[in-house]
Design an enzyme around this catalytic site. Structure first.
Site, PDB file in Angstrom:
ATOM      1  N   LYS A 204      -0.160   1.386  -9.026  1.00 12.44           N
ATOM      2  CA  LYS A 204      -0.024  -0.065  -8.905  1.00 12.44           C
ATOM      3  C   LYS A 204      -1.122  -0.572  -7.976  1.00 12.44           C
ATOM      4  CE  LYS A 204       1.733  -3.246  -6.458  1.00 12.44           C
ATOM      5  NZ  LYS A 204       0.666  -4.259  -6.574  1.00 12.44           N
ATOM      6  N   GLU A 280       0.038   5.484   4.465  1.00 14.31           N
ATOM      7  CA  GLU A 280      -1.214   5.256   5.215  1.00 14.31           C
ATOM      8  C   GLU A 280      -1.210   3.769   5.539  1.00 14.31           C
ATOM      9  OE1 GLU A 280      -3.149   7.631   6.000  1.00 14.31           O
ATOM     10  OE2 GLU A 280      -2.781   9.201   4.518  1.00 14.31           O
ATOM     11  N   CYS A 315      -8.900  -0.543   7.540  1.00 12.82           N
ATOM     12  CA  CYS A 315      -7.758  -0.043   8.324  1.00 12.82           C
ATOM     13  C   CYS A 315      -8.217   0.557   9.637  1.00 12.82           C
ATOM     14  CB  CYS A 315      -6.968   0.962   7.507  1.00 12.82           C
ATOM     15  SG  CYS A 315      -7.968   2.308   6.884  1.00 12.82           S
ATOM     16  N   GLU A 417      -2.800  -6.369  14.153  1.00 11.35           N
ATOM     17  CA  GLU A 417      -3.883  -6.134  13.195  1.00 11.35           C
ATOM     18  C   GLU A 417      -4.255  -7.459  12.531  1.00 11.35           C
ATOM     19  OE1 GLU A 417      -3.084  -4.071   9.441  1.00 11.35           O
ATOM     20  OE2 GLU A 417      -4.852  -2.842   9.808  1.00 11.35           O
TER      21      GLU A 417
HETATM   22  P1  NAD Z   1       0.118  -4.775   1.682  1.00  8.16           P
HETATM   23  O1  NAD Z   1       1.052  -3.871   2.416  1.00  8.16           O
HETATM   24  O2  NAD Z   1       0.390  -6.212   1.660  1.00  8.16           O
HETATM   25  O3  NAD Z   1       0.021  -4.311   0.141  1.00  8.16           O
HETATM   26  C1  NAD Z   1      -0.306  -3.000  -0.226  1.00  8.16           C
HETATM   27  C2  NAD Z   1       0.245  -2.729  -1.609  1.00  8.16           C
HETATM   28  O4  NAD Z   1       1.673  -2.764  -1.534  1.00  8.16           O
HETATM   29  C3  NAD Z   1      -0.151  -3.778  -2.653  1.00  8.16           C
HETATM   30  O5  NAD Z   1      -0.388  -3.143  -3.884  1.00  8.16           O
HETATM   31  C4  NAD Z   1       1.080  -4.660  -2.725  1.00  8.16           C
HETATM   32  O6  NAD Z   1       1.225  -5.317  -3.958  1.00  8.16           O
HETATM   33  C5  NAD Z   1       2.180  -3.637  -2.515  1.00  8.16           C
HETATM   34  N1  NAD Z   1       3.457  -4.192  -2.041  1.00  8.16           N
HETATM   35  C6  NAD Z   1       3.637  -5.287  -1.268  1.00  8.16           C
HETATM   36  N2  NAD Z   1       4.967  -5.488  -1.069  1.00  8.16           N
HETATM   37  C7  NAD Z   1       5.617  -4.499  -1.716  1.00  8.16           C
HETATM   38  C8  NAD Z   1       6.987  -4.166  -1.891  1.00  8.16           C
HETATM   39  N3  NAD Z   1       7.964  -4.901  -1.356  1.00  8.16           N
HETATM   40  N4  NAD Z   1       7.303  -3.070  -2.621  1.00  8.16           N
HETATM   41  C9  NAD Z   1       6.333  -2.312  -3.163  1.00  8.16           C
HETATM   42  N5  NAD Z   1       5.014  -2.590  -3.060  1.00  8.16           N
HETATM   43  C10 NAD Z   1       4.657  -3.664  -2.329  1.00  8.16           C
HETATM   44  O7  NAD Z   1      -1.333  -4.452   2.263  1.00  8.16           O
HETATM   45  P2  NAD Z   1      -2.720  -5.088   1.833  1.00  8.16           P
HETATM   46  O8  NAD Z   1      -2.800  -6.466   2.376  1.00  8.16           O
HETATM   47  O9  NAD Z   1      -2.945  -4.870   0.392  1.00  8.16           O
HETATM   48  O10 NAD Z   1      -3.745  -4.139   2.600  1.00  8.16           O
HETATM   49  C11 NAD Z   1      -4.042  -4.290   3.940  1.00  8.16           C
HETATM   50  C12 NAD Z   1      -3.272  -3.275   4.766  1.00  8.16           C
HETATM   51  O11 NAD Z   1      -3.546  -1.957   4.293  1.00  8.16           O
HETATM   52  C13 NAD Z   1      -3.721  -3.289   6.210  1.00  8.16           C
HETATM   53  O12 NAD Z   1      -2.590  -3.205   7.044  1.00  8.16           O
HETATM   54  C14 NAD Z   1      -4.567  -2.023   6.328  1.00  8.16           C
HETATM   55  O13 NAD Z   1      -4.649  -1.503   7.623  1.00  8.16           O
HETATM   56  C15 NAD Z   1      -3.856  -1.117   5.390  1.00  8.16           C
HETATM   57  N6  NAD Z   1      -4.737  -0.009   4.966  1.00  8.16           N
HETATM   58  C16 NAD Z   1      -4.498   1.234   5.468  1.00  8.16           C
HETATM   59  C17 NAD Z   1      -5.345   2.302   5.128  1.00  8.16           C
HETATM   60  C18 NAD Z   1      -5.097   3.690   5.663  1.00  8.16           C
HETATM   61  O14 NAD Z   1      -5.664   4.632   5.110  1.00  8.16           O
HETATM   62  N7  NAD Z   1      -4.295   3.856   6.699  1.00  8.16           N
HETATM   63  C19 NAD Z   1      -6.417   2.072   4.256  1.00  8.16           C
HETATM   64  C20 NAD Z   1      -6.616   0.785   3.758  1.00  8.16           C
HETATM   65  C21 NAD Z   1      -5.768  -0.259   4.114  1.00  8.16           C
END
Ligand code: NAD
Length: 517
Positions: A204, A280, A315, A417
């Site tokens: 997804k 992650e 991240c 963040e």
């Molecule tokens: P997000 O958590 O909003 O979304 C991530 C994914 O989860 C998306 O595909 C989203 O549609 C899905 N999602 C959202 N709500 C959900 C739910 N209730 N159930 C299932 N899936 C759901 O994050 P984002 O805005 O896409 O990305 C930014 C975040 O990702 C930042 O916090 C960043 O630090 C983190 N990140 C972490 C790493 C790592 O390796 N640690 C790498 C890249 C990004």
């Protein structure tokens, strides 16, 4: 290679004009795949819904994409389970799985410009940075393909009346939910090891960057992945993402995204079938600068790149800069000078260091943090405003490199963040204070330290609570080194053989060596 996929594989854009021409050809000649990929077919969402994905550098819509929901998730899960049980992939000799995945890596290599372009158009990152992501993504698929036929099981040192075999088996159906900041690279970090290990994978992608995942689906088909082993469900988190997370037939959630959503996924796993959850999540990473550094100009350049790379939407962004007070004033001036050279520009210009912010929500969120920083009493030394004229039509979402000095660990900009180009500078007087400030965070994804003193480096490195520590560099990366966090930055590891292990279970087999009854 099919005639269709050959259209853009031959292009090797170099200049700004080349990339713009390629973007135009992609739109007019190829068209974009916007449908879900379920059971070896590109299909509309069952409910017929779509959502718009737009180019944040221009504000213009790019495509209407299938918006999957619980019904699509259910259909894909049935297909994935069926494919897994059929064994065409899950029980296939590892060497044969390797051959298919190496073919996929070759196809990705041939189409790397197009894949990079899709990520750049979809989420605003500079195309030069997206090309770097492609190298990482392709290297990841190759690495796991090459590893899978070199993993051995174990014979346990039991007594001589029995033989204890320890075997590795795939988990079953893996749902991989990924973010938008490195769309294809995050995808590869998940699907590379999951597919190599023999699982069926449902991806997804983020609703903010679905296009490269759908193009990748076409390539997996061309590479010869069996039907149903890889599927892509574009759509929103609270609809299709949640349905996958609550499914009784999904065995593992491999997630990269925010800490808040990571926590929700753990709850969904508890409410359903106790599926494995690898997370992650976010970070607020400290970068410690000690006064004994020899070349402060070079360190400042790295410190600025650590936060402003990918518009700060990283991240492991080095978003907290902790500087020894004796050099702080001079060092911050050098960071400001470096930041000045990193101003955003059109993402399709290979010379741009920063691109556009992914969407209006994120743009507004970053500006709100900047407003709070000023309100809470930090000193705004650079940036802080919305820009607009950097894209091709003056309507893009841009924010310049923003630097706050005099930040404290009680301020929101010092703790939370932001996920944007906003640097929070703290001062410290002693090593003890630096370590305390660095560890005073809910997160523990990355930390950096810059010093010439090897004793100090070893002392501080041991004490930093962080999944990775960068010593005299920021974000050195290699596929062979695991990537992940501690504390609320998550519990999983991407990359390296450690990630491959996460996608299999251990099975213990006891063979009796006494005469059979
Ligand atoms: P997000 O958590 O909003 O979304 C991530 C994914 O989860 C998306 O595909 C989203 O549609 C899905 N999602 C959202 N709500 C959900 C739910 N209730 N159930 C299932 N899936 C759901 O994050 P984002 O805005 O896409 O990305 C930014 C975040 O990702 C930042 O916090 C960043 O630090 C983190 N990140 C972490 C790493 C790592 O390796 N640690 C790498 C890249 C990004």
């Amino acid at each position: 290679m099919t005639a269709q996929s050959a259209i853009l594989a031959t292009e090797t854009p170099e200049t700004h004009a080349d990339w713009r021409a390629l973007a135009e050809r992609l739109r007019t000649e190829r068209g974009l795949e916007t449908r879900a990929y379920i059971d070896d077919a590109f299909v509309a969402a069952i409910g017929g819904e779509t959502f718009t994905t737009a180019n944040p550098a221009t504000g213009e819509p790019l495509a209407e994409v299938a918006s999957c929901d619980a019904a699509d998730a259910e259909a894909a899960v049935v297909v994935a389970r069926r494919a897994f049980e059929a064994g065409e992939w899950s029980r296939r000799a590892p060497g044969e799985r390797k051959a298919v995945l190496l073919r996929l890596a070759e196809l990705m290599e041939a189409h790397r410009h197009e894949l990079a372009l899709l990520d750049s158009l979809d989420m605003g990152k500079p195309v030069s940075s997206a090309m770097g992501d492609m190298a990482g993504a392709i290297g990841c698929i190759r690495h796991h393909a090459e590893s899978i036929d070199k993993l051995y099981g174990e014979i346990a040192p039991t007594g001589e009346d029995s033989l204890g075999l320890v075997m590795r088996e795939p988990l079953g159906v893996v749902a991989s939910i990924v973010p938008w900041n490195f769309p294809l690279m995050m995808t590869a970090w998940k699907i590379g090891p999951a597919l190599a290990a023999g699982n069926s994978v449902i991806l997804k992608p983020s609703e903010k960057s679905p296009l490269s995942a759908l193009r990748l689906a076409q390539l997996t088909r061309e590479a010869g992945l069996p039907r149903g082993v890889f599927q892509v469900l574009p759509g929103f988190g609270h609809t299709v993402g949640k349905a996958l997370a609550l499914s009784m037939e999904v065995d593992c959630l491999a997630f990269t995204g925010s800490t808040g959503v990571g926590k929700q996924l753990m709850q969904y796993a508890g409410q359903s079938n106790l599926k494995k959850v690898f997370l992650e999540c976010g970070g607020k990473s400290p970068n410690l600068i000690f006064a004994d550094c020899k070349d402060l100009d070079r360190v400042a350049e790295h410190a600025a790149a650590a936060i402003f790379h990918n518009q700060g939407e990283v991240c492991i962004a080095g978003s907290r800069l902790l500087v020894e007070n004796s050099i702080r004033e001079a060092f911050v001036d050098k960071v400001l000078a470096a930041a000045e050279r990193m101003q955003p520009g059109d993402p399709l210009d290979p010379a741009s260091f920063m691109g556009a912010i992914v969407d209006e929500t994120q743009h507004a969120r970053i500006l709100e943090y900047i407003r709070r920083g000023v309100e809470e009493g930090a000193t705004l030394r650079a940036g802080g405003q919305a820009l607009g004229g950097e894209g091709q039509n003056g309507k893009g979402l841009f924010i310049g490199p923003t630097v706050f000095d005099g930040v404290t660990d009680r301020m929101a900009i010092g703790r939370e963040e932001i996920f944007g180009p906003v640097l929070a500078v703290f001062g410290f007087d002693t090593e003890e204070e630096a370590v305390r400030l660095a560890n005073d965070s809910d997160y523990g994804l990355a930390a950096g330290l810059w010093s010439q003193d090897i004793d100090r480096i070893m002392r501080v490195t041991r004490r930093l609570r962080s999944g990775q520590v960068f010593v005299n560099n920021w974000a050195d990366m290699d596929q062979t080194v695991p990537f992940g966090g501690v504390k609320q930055s998550g519990n999983g590891r991407d990359k390296s053989h450690h990630s491959l292990e996460e996608y299999s279970d251990l099975k213990a087999v006891w063979m009796s060596l006494t005469p059979a009854p």
